[in-house]
Design a protein around this motif. Structure first.
Motif, PDB file in Angstrom:
ATOM      1  N   ALA A 114       0.848  -1.190   0.000  1.00 46.49           N
ATOM      2  CA  ALA A 114       0.000   0.000   0.000  1.00 46.49           C
ATOM      3  C   ALA A 114       0.884   1.240   0.000  1.00 46.49           C
ATOM      4  CB  ALA A 114      -0.941   0.011   1.205  1.00 46.49           C
ATOM      5  N   GLY A 115       0.526   2.175  -0.837  1.00 49.36           N
ATOM      6  CA  GLY A 115       1.234   3.446  -0.890  1.00 49.36           C
ATOM      7  C   GLY A 115       0.232   4.587  -0.880  1.00 49.36           C
ATOM      8  N   ILE A 116       0.433   5.531   0.026  1.00 51.27           N
ATOM      9  CA  ILE A 116      -0.479   6.669   0.171  1.00 51.27           C
ATOM     10  C   ILE A 116       0.323   7.947   0.027  1.00 51.27           C
ATOM     11  CG2 ILE A 116      -1.981   7.906   1.787  1.00 51.27           C
ATOM     12  CD1 ILE A 116      -2.558   5.226   3.127  1.00 51.27           C
ATOM     13  N   ARG A 117      -0.168   8.846  -0.809  1.00 49.86           N
ATOM     14  CA  ARG A 117       0.480  10.135  -1.002  1.00 49.86           C
ATOM     15  C   ARG A 117      -0.577  11.240  -0.990  1.00 49.86           C
ATOM     16  NH1 ARG A 117       3.826   7.265   0.042  1.00 49.86           N
ATOM     17  NH2 ARG A 117       5.863   6.823  -0.899  1.00 49.86           N
ATOM     18  N   GLY A 118      -0.408  12.154  -0.042  1.00 49.48           N
ATOM     19  CA  GLY A 118      -1.291  13.323   0.014  1.00 49.48           C
ATOM     20  C   GLY A 118      -2.748  12.987   0.273  1.00 49.48           C
ATOM     21  N   LEU A 119      -3.019  11.939   1.047  1.00 50.92           N
ATOM     22  CA  LEU A 119      -4.398  11.512   1.274  1.00 50.92           C
ATOM     23  C   LEU A 119      -5.121  12.519   2.171  1.00 50.92           C
ATOM     24  CD1 LEU A 119      -6.238   9.045   0.566  1.00 50.92           C
ATOM     25  CD2 LEU A 119      -5.801   8.262   2.895  1.00 50.92           C
ATOM     26  N   THR A 120      -6.244  13.004   1.671  1.00 54.84           N
ATOM     27  CA  THR A 120      -7.050  13.984   2.396  1.00 54.84           C
ATOM     28  C   THR A 120      -8.499  13.529   2.382  1.00 54.84           C
ATOM     29  OG1 THR A 120      -5.565  15.809   1.799  1.00 54.84           O
ATOM     30  CG2 THR A 120      -7.799  16.395   2.475  1.00 54.84           C
ATOM     31  N   ARG A 121      -9.159  13.642   3.529  1.00 54.04           N
ATOM     32  CA  ARG A 121     -10.584  13.305   3.625  1.00 54.04           C
ATOM     33  C   ARG A 121     -11.297  14.435   4.339  1.00 54.04           C
ATOM     34  NH1 ARG A 121     -15.448  12.547   3.046  1.00 54.04           N
ATOM     35  NH2 ARG A 121     -16.479  10.493   3.225  1.00 54.04           N
ATOM     36  N   ARG A 122     -12.319  14.953   3.680  1.00 56.02           N
ATOM     37  CA  ARG A 122     -13.105  16.038   4.244  1.00 56.02           C
ATOM     38  C   ARG A 122     -14.528  15.568   4.504  1.00 56.02           C
ATOM     39  NH1 ARG A 122      -9.991  20.611   2.527  1.00 56.02           N
ATOM     40  NH2 ARG A 122      -8.620  20.012   0.808  1.00 56.02           N
ATOM     41  N   PHE A 123     -15.081  16.029   5.614  1.00 55.04           N
ATOM     42  CA  PHE A 123     -16.497  15.859   5.902  1.00 55.04           C
ATOM     43  C   PHE A 123     -17.074  17.269   6.046  1.00 55.04           C
ATOM     44  CE2 PHE A 123     -14.677  11.844   7.195  1.00 55.04           C
ATOM     45  CZ  PHE A 123     -15.616  10.911   6.756  1.00 55.04           C
ATOM     46  N   GLY A 124     -17.617  17.782   4.961  1.00 56.41           N
ATOM     47  CA  GLY A 124     -18.047  19.170   4.953  1.00 56.41           C
ATOM     48  C   GLY A 124     -16.845  20.088   5.082  1.00 56.41           C
ATOM     49  N   GLU A 125     -16.890  20.965   6.061  1.00 54.02           N
ATOM     50  CA  GLU A 125     -15.779  21.890   6.300  1.00 54.02           C
ATOM     51  C   GLU A 125     -14.664  21.262   7.135  1.00 54.02           C
ATOM     52  OE1 GLU A 125     -15.496  24.957   4.975  1.00 54.02           O
ATOM     53  OE2 GLU A 125     -17.319  24.441   3.880  1.00 54.02           O
ATOM     54  N   ARG A 126     -14.952  20.123   7.716  1.00 52.02           N
ATOM     55  CA  ARG A 126     -13.980  19.498   8.610  1.00 52.02           C
ATOM     56  C   ARG A 126     -13.046  18.585   7.818  1.00 52.02           C
ATOM     57  NH1 ARG A 126     -15.205  15.345  13.609  1.00 52.02           N
ATOM     58  NH2 ARG A 126     -13.123  15.410  14.533  1.00 52.02           N
ATOM     59  N   VAL A 127     -11.744  18.762   8.010  1.00 53.56           N
ATOM     60  CA  VAL A 127     -10.736  17.930   7.353  1.00 53.56           C
ATOM     61  C   VAL A 127     -10.257  16.892   8.357  1.00 53.56           C
ATOM     62  CG1 VAL A 127      -8.541  17.880   6.131  1.00 53.56           C
ATOM     63  CG2 VAL A 127     -10.048  19.863   5.904  1.00 53.56           C
ATOM     64  N   ILE A 128     -10.487  15.603   8.057  1.00 53.61           N
ATOM     65  CA  ILE A 128     -10.128  14.529   8.987  1.00 53.61           C
ATOM     66  C   ILE A 128      -8.721  14.014   8.710  1.00 53.61           C
ATOM     67  CG2 ILE A 128     -10.755  12.247   9.847  1.00 53.61           C
ATOM     68  CD1 ILE A 128     -12.691  14.456  10.602  1.00 53.61           C
ATOM     69  N   LEU A 129      -8.371  13.846   7.442  1.00 51.68           N
ATOM     70  CA  LEU A 129      -7.021  13.444   7.050  1.00 51.68           C
ATOM     71  C   LEU A 129      -6.386  14.575   6.255  1.00 51.68           C
ATOM     72  CD1 LEU A 129      -7.629   9.744   5.885  1.00 51.68           C
ATOM     73  CD2 LEU A 129      -6.745  10.521   8.098  1.00 51.68           C
ATOM     74  N   HIS A 130      -5.154  14.939   6.621  1.00 46.51           N
ATOM     75  CA  HIS A 130      -4.479  16.090   6.032  1.00 46.51           C
ATOM     76  C   HIS A 130      -3.261  15.646   5.232  1.00 46.51           C
ATOM     77  CE1 HIS A 130      -6.501  19.375   8.397  1.00 46.51           C
ATOM     78  NE2 HIS A 130      -6.774  18.335   9.189  1.00 46.51           N
ATOM     79  N   SER A 131      -3.383  15.505   3.929  1.00 49.98           N
ATOM     80  CA  SER A 131      -2.237  15.233   3.046  1.00 49.98           C
ATOM     81  C   SER A 131      -1.313  14.172   3.639  1.00 49.98           C
ATOM     82  CB  SER A 131      -1.459  16.527   2.779  1.00 49.98           C
ATOM     83  OG  SER A 131      -2.288  17.460   2.131  1.00 49.98           O
ATOM     84  N   LEU A 132      -1.884  13.049   4.007  1.00 55.43           N
ATOM     85  CA  LEU A 132      -1.142  11.998   4.712  1.00 55.43           C
ATOM     86  C   LEU A 132      -0.346  11.143   3.735  1.00 55.43           C
ATOM     87  CD1 LEU A 132      -2.483  10.013   7.695  1.00 55.43           C
ATOM     88  CD2 LEU A 132      -1.472   8.741   5.810  1.00 55.43           C
ATOM     89  N   ASP A 133       0.898  10.833   4.100  1.00 54.12           N
ATOM     90  CA  ASP A 133       1.764   9.939   3.331  1.00 54.12           C
ATOM     91  C   ASP A 133       2.085   8.709   4.170  1.00 54.12           C
ATOM     92  OD1 ASP A 133       1.857  11.854   1.318  1.00 54.12           O
ATOM     93  OD2 ASP A 133       3.784  12.672   1.966  1.00 54.12           O
ATOM     94  N   LEU A 134       2.025   7.530   3.539  1.00 52.49           N
ATOM     95  CA  LEU A 134       2.327   6.295   4.274  1.00 52.49           C
ATOM     96  C   LEU A 134       2.609   5.178   3.290  1.00 52.49           C
ATOM     97  CD1 LEU A 134       2.391   4.608   6.923  1.00 52.49           C
ATOM     98  CD2 LEU A 134      -0.069   4.222   6.608  1.00 52.49           C
ATOM     99  N   ASP A 135       3.636   4.380   3.590  1.00 55.50           N
ATOM    100  CA  ASP A 135       3.914   3.149   2.851  1.00 55.50           C
ATOM    101  C   ASP A 135       3.769   1.970   3.799  1.00 55.50           C
ATOM    102  OD1 ASP A 135       4.514   4.203   0.305  1.00 55.50           O
ATOM    103  OD2 ASP A 135       6.561   4.690   0.925  1.00 55.50           O
ATOM    104  N   ILE A 136       3.143   0.905   3.314  1.00 58.76           N
ATOM    105  CA  ILE A 136       3.018  -0.345   4.064  1.00 58.76           C
ATOM    106  C   ILE A 136       3.624  -1.444   3.218  1.00 58.76           C
ATOM    107  CG2 ILE A 136       1.445  -1.982   5.144  1.00 58.76           C
ATOM    108  CD1 ILE A 136      -0.594   0.286   5.393  1.00 58.76           C
ATOM    109  N   HIS A 137       4.567  -2.188   3.792  1.00 57.86           N
ATOM    110  CA  HIS A 137       5.265  -3.232   3.058  1.00 57.86           C
ATOM    111  C   HIS A 137       4.820  -4.618   3.523  1.00 57.86           C
ATOM    112  CE1 HIS A 137       7.842   0.240   2.264  1.00 57.86           C
ATOM    113  NE2 HIS A 137       8.202  -0.397   1.171  1.00 57.86           N
ATOM    114  N   GLY A 138       4.952  -5.572   2.628  1.00 52.02           N
ATOM    115  CA  GLY A 138       4.529  -6.929   2.911  1.00 52.02           C
ATOM    116  C   GLY A 138       5.194  -7.487   4.161  1.00 52.02           C
TER     117      GLY A 138
END
Length: 252
Positions: free
Chosen positions: A10-34
């Motif tokens: 899994a590779g995540i770059r700049g992951l952002t999740r908004r619920f209306g005006e509220r930002v729950i995830l802010h440009s999150l980066d993460l790598d998960i290896h086997g």
């Protein structure tokens, strides 16, 4: 760690999740290896379950790049067994392969529930139900196993037993594991890497090198516990940290 050198699942770059005006995830980066075992800590509302749902493909309303390869399986806080199907049918539910029943019985054997295969879910104890939930996830032979606080409703003794089972299953199958938990000691016992999520960002990361089985009084774990509690805004004695103290030089 060896797990970090294996293929990325899994590779995540700049992951952002908004619920209306509220930002729950802010440009999150993460790598998960086997094969690596990651624990994700954070206060309620920090975005832990939101991140897990995105990785599971249960939340598509995210921004940024999210690349997950291979099969993903999830075990939730509640076992979520279908009450009108027997345990073995629950394990095979949605498994579109000719030998689904055989696989289900093998998975039940791995979690010690062979004798409960024909039972109704409502007759299971809490520990048995959670073991059935793990079997249902593992029967899919996932490359990425997501655990959303699956031990939180268990009593202390059952939790220890299920912890040992999870480590045995992980060692046998070697999926990448991402465990969402509020329990610092649980993270220290199980994981090889601990992340602290704060307001949708990874605020702290720690690798754990202590050999298993681990004991609370191991010097590495004692030091890491203090660091993780501080990162979570809790002093080691349990007092909430309301503001940053700063160094003596900064306080002058």
């Amino acid at each position: 760690m060896a797990a970090r050198l294996s293929q990325r699942v899994a590779g995540i770059r700049g992951l952002t999740r908004r619920f209306g005006e509220r930002v729950i995830l802010h440009s999150l980066d993460l790598d998960i290896h086997g094969g690596e075992f990651i624990a994700l800590l954070g206060r309620s509302g920090s975005g832990k379950s939101t991140l897990l749902r995105a990785l599971a493909g249960l939340d598509r309303d995210v921004e940024g790049d999210l690349d997950v390869t291979g099969t993903v399986a999830v075990a939730f806080q509640e076992p979520r067994l279908v009450p009108w199907k027997r345990v073995d049918a629950n394990i095979a539910l949605g498994l579109a392969v000719p030998d689904a029943g055989e696989r289900a019985h093998r998975a039940l054997a791995e979690v010690g529930l062979t004798e409960r295969a024909g039972a109704w879910p409502l007759t299971l104890s809490g520990g048995e139900a959670q073991r059935a939930s793990l079997a249902r996830a593992l029967v899919r032979e996932p490359e990425l196993l997501l655990l959303d606080e699956p031990f939180s409703a268990l009593d202390a003794l059952t939790r220890i037993t299920v912890h040992q089972l999870v480590l045995q299953l992980w060692a046998r199958h070697r999926p990448a594991v991402l465990l969402v938990t509020h329990d610092v000691d649980e993270a220290l016992v199980l994981a090889d890497r601990v992340l602290v999520l704060d307001e949708g960002r990874i605020a702290h990361e720690a690798a754990i090198t202590a050999a298993r089985p681990r004991h609370r009084d191991h010097p590495e774990l004692v030091s890491l516990r203090t660091r993780l509690l501080t990162a979570l805004g809790v002093a080691p004695e349990g007092r909430l940290i309301t503001e940053r103290q700063g160094t003596p030089e900064e306080q002058q």
